[in-house]
Design an enzyme around this catalytic site. Structure first.
Site, short mmCIF file in Angstrom:
data_model
loop_
_atom_site.label_atom_id
_atom_site.label_comp_id
_atom_site.label_asym_id
_atom_site.label_seq_id
_atom_site.Cartn_x
_atom_site.Cartn_y
_atom_site.Cartn_z
N TYR A 89 0.80 -1.07 -0.16
CA TYR A 89 -0.04 -0.14 0.10
C TYR A 89 0.82 1.22 -0.01
O TYR A 89 2.10 1.35 0.03
CB TYR A 89 -1.04 -0.05 1.20
CG TYR A 89 -0.26 0.29 2.34
CD1 TYR A 89 0.55 -0.48 3.30
CD2 TYR A 89 -0.50 1.64 3.17
CE1 TYR A 89 1.26 -0.21 4.39
CE2 TYR A 89 0.39 1.79 4.33
CZ TYR A 89 0.84 0.99 4.98
OH TYR A 89 1.50 1.27 6.11
N ARG A 139 -8.75 -19.79 -0.59
CA ARG A 139 -7.63 -19.62 0.40
C ARG A 139 -6.49 -20.65 0.29
O ARG A 139 -6.80 -21.92 0.53
CB ARG A 139 -8.03 -19.37 1.84
CG ARG A 139 -6.97 -19.20 2.73
CD ARG A 139 -7.73 -19.18 4.08
NE ARG A 139 -6.41 -18.77 4.98
CZ ARG A 139 -5.45 -19.52 5.68
NH1 ARG A 139 -5.53 -20.77 5.06
NH2 ARG A 139 -4.44 -19.29 6.07
N HIS A 152 -2.08 -20.65 0.59
CA HIS A 152 -0.78 -19.81 0.53
C HIS A 152 -0.20 -19.67 -0.71
O HIS A 152 0.34 -18.54 -0.98
CB HIS A 152 0.23 -20.58 1.50
CG HIS A 152 -0.22 -20.42 3.04
ND1 HIS A 152 -1.41 -21.00 3.60
CD2 HIS A 152 0.34 -19.84 4.10
CE1 HIS A 152 -1.52 -20.84 4.82
NE2 HIS A 152 -0.32 -20.17 5.31
N GLU A 205 13.16 2.86 13.46
CA GLU A 205 12.50 3.78 12.89
C GLU A 205 11.25 3.90 14.01
O GLU A 205 11.38 3.08 15.17
CB GLU A 205 11.92 3.69 11.61
CG GLU A 205 11.17 2.30 11.31
CD GLU A 205 10.73 1.90 9.87
OE1 GLU A 205 10.47 2.97 9.24
OE2 GLU A 205 10.71 0.83 9.50
N LEU A 247 11.53 1.42 6.60
CA LEU A 247 10.87 1.72 5.38
C LEU A 247 11.53 3.09 4.80
O LEU A 247 12.23 3.99 5.72
CB LEU A 247 9.41 2.29 5.55
CG LEU A 247 8.72 2.52 4.46
CD1 LEU A 247 8.29 1.25 3.67
CD2 LEU A 247 7.37 3.47 4.60
O1 PSZ Z 1 -1.53 8.23 8.04
C1 PSZ Z 1 -0.71 7.65 8.43
O2 PSZ Z 1 -0.78 7.11 9.49
C2 PSZ Z 1 0.68 7.39 8.02
S1 PSZ Z 1 1.13 8.24 6.66
C3 PSZ Z 1 2.30 7.42 6.26
C4 PSZ Z 1 2.66 6.70 7.54
C5 PSZ Z 1 1.69 6.56 8.39
N1 PSZ Z 1 3.56 5.90 7.64
C6 PSZ Z 1 4.80 5.80 6.90
C7 PSZ Z 1 6.02 5.27 7.38
C8 PSZ Z 1 5.91 3.87 8.12
O3 PSZ Z 1 4.80 3.33 8.15
C9 PSZ Z 1 7.04 3.45 8.69
C10 PSZ Z 1 7.03 2.24 9.34
N2 PSZ Z 1 8.22 4.12 8.47
C11 PSZ Z 1 8.27 5.38 7.99
C12 PSZ Z 1 7.09 5.69 7.47
C13 PSZ Z 1 7.31 7.08 6.46
O4 PSZ Z 1 7.32 7.02 5.27
P1 PSZ Z 1 6.66 8.34 4.47
O5 PSZ Z 1 7.57 9.33 4.60
O6 PSZ Z 1 6.87 7.79 2.82
O7 PSZ Z 1 5.39 8.55 4.64
#
Ligand code: PSZ
Length: 284
Positions: A35, A103, A105, A181, A205
């Site tokens: 996503y 379903r 895998h 992170e 990520l």
């Molecule tokens: O709306 C929300 O809750 C969002 S919008 C983007 C995220 C959450 N997260 C992105 C994300 C992530 O899920 C993890 C594990 N690490 C870093 C990030 C930051 O990614 P960018 O900068 O591409 O949004």
């Protein structure tokens, strides 16, 4: 904040109430999909190319072939915006799964991915941006391929829930004391005017805003060092901040029981916030 009525499914547009999801669907049953979340400012996607590129990288990493080219997908997403007459601040949620099939895998044969995307209004959280947020630290209990933006978010969900139960905005994750992170954002430490963050390996990520932060730092002549810091380093940090598409560049003012410096957003963080606002053509 409301979801706009017209959504994208496969290559078509429909009213969100008409979307029917099959009983056996690989996103639902296996989390077998990827996503993206893309920030929207005044009806325009921010860091559009970066997000589209990452979606295709994630899809390739799980051996999922998307049924259109990047250009075709971008056109569909732009049309989604115009069909909804969206001209405010918001976000797009887009997911692609390995489709509907009995379903099993093992990948189904001859099945097209299920794709849907919708947009939602989301004002900027100026209070958080101006005052900063609190975070907890938790063990990073995720798998080895966190660079894939996969639908499997259970460890992230559990960590974020614990943050929320502790009156905090985020959970800072660490592997054996090394900070990777946060549950849904990247995290950075500032010491002696330099920015430190975990390198873009498989364990994090590769955030689109992280890429932008690196660019802003370079433009501002601030050293951006891809060297991981530890949970222990946090107590000695001058500043701490996180980044994500919805959080932007967000100061962290307290971690567990430790207040960072004077408990106020730091100088480097504020410079990056200003650069972000300029880059995204925002006015406060
Ligand atoms: O709306 C929300 O809750 C969002 S919008 C983007 C995220 C959450 N997260 C992105 C994300 C992530 O899920 C993890 C594990 N690490 C870093 C990030 C930051 O990614 P960018 O900068 O591409 O949004």
């Amino acid at each position: 904040m409301g979801v706009y009525p017209i959504i994208l499914t496969q290559s078509k547009f429909m009213h969100r109430d008409h979307l029917k999801y099959p009983f056996e669907e690989r996103g639902l049953q296996f989390g077998d999909g990827v996503y993206e979340v893309i920030r929207i400012y005044q009806g325009e996607y921010y860091l559009f190319e970066e997000h589209i590129d990452r979606l295709y990288r994630s899809a390739e990493a799980i051996k999922l072939t998307l049924p259109y080219s990047k250009e075709e997908l971008k056109d569909l997403l732009l049309e989604l915006m115009t069909r909804n007459k969206m001209n405010k601040d918001g976000k797009l949620y887009l997911q692609a799964t390995r489709g509907s099939a009995p379903r099993d895998h093992i990948f189904p044969k001859g099945v097209l991915p299920n794709i849907y995307g919708y947009i939602q209004e989301l004002p900027r959280n100026l209070n958080n941006l101006n005052n900063g947020v609190k975070a907890i630290t938790r063990r990073d209990a995720r798998w080895e391929n966190c660079y894939i933006k996969s639908l499997n978010l259970l460890p992230n969900v559990l960590a974020k829930q614990e943050a929320s139960e502790n009156d905090c905005y985020e959970a800072i994750l660490h592997k054996d004391g090394t900070v990777t992170e946060c549950s849904s954002s990247n995290v950075y430490l500032v010491k002696n005017g330099k920015i430190f963050t975990h390198p873009a390996t498989n364990n994090i990520l590769h955030g689109c805003v992280r890429m932008a932060v690196e660019r802003f730092a370079t433009d501002l002549n601030i050293e951006f060092i891809e060297d991981a810091f530890s949970v222990e380093d946090i107590a000695k940090a001058d500043e701490l901040f996180l980044s994500s598409s919805t959080s932007e560049v967000l100061p962290i003012i307290q971690v567990d029981h430790t207040i960072i410096t004077d408990g106020k957003p730091g100088k480097v963080t504020k410079m990056l916030q200003a650069a972000y606002e300029q880059d995204a053509k925002l006015t406060k």
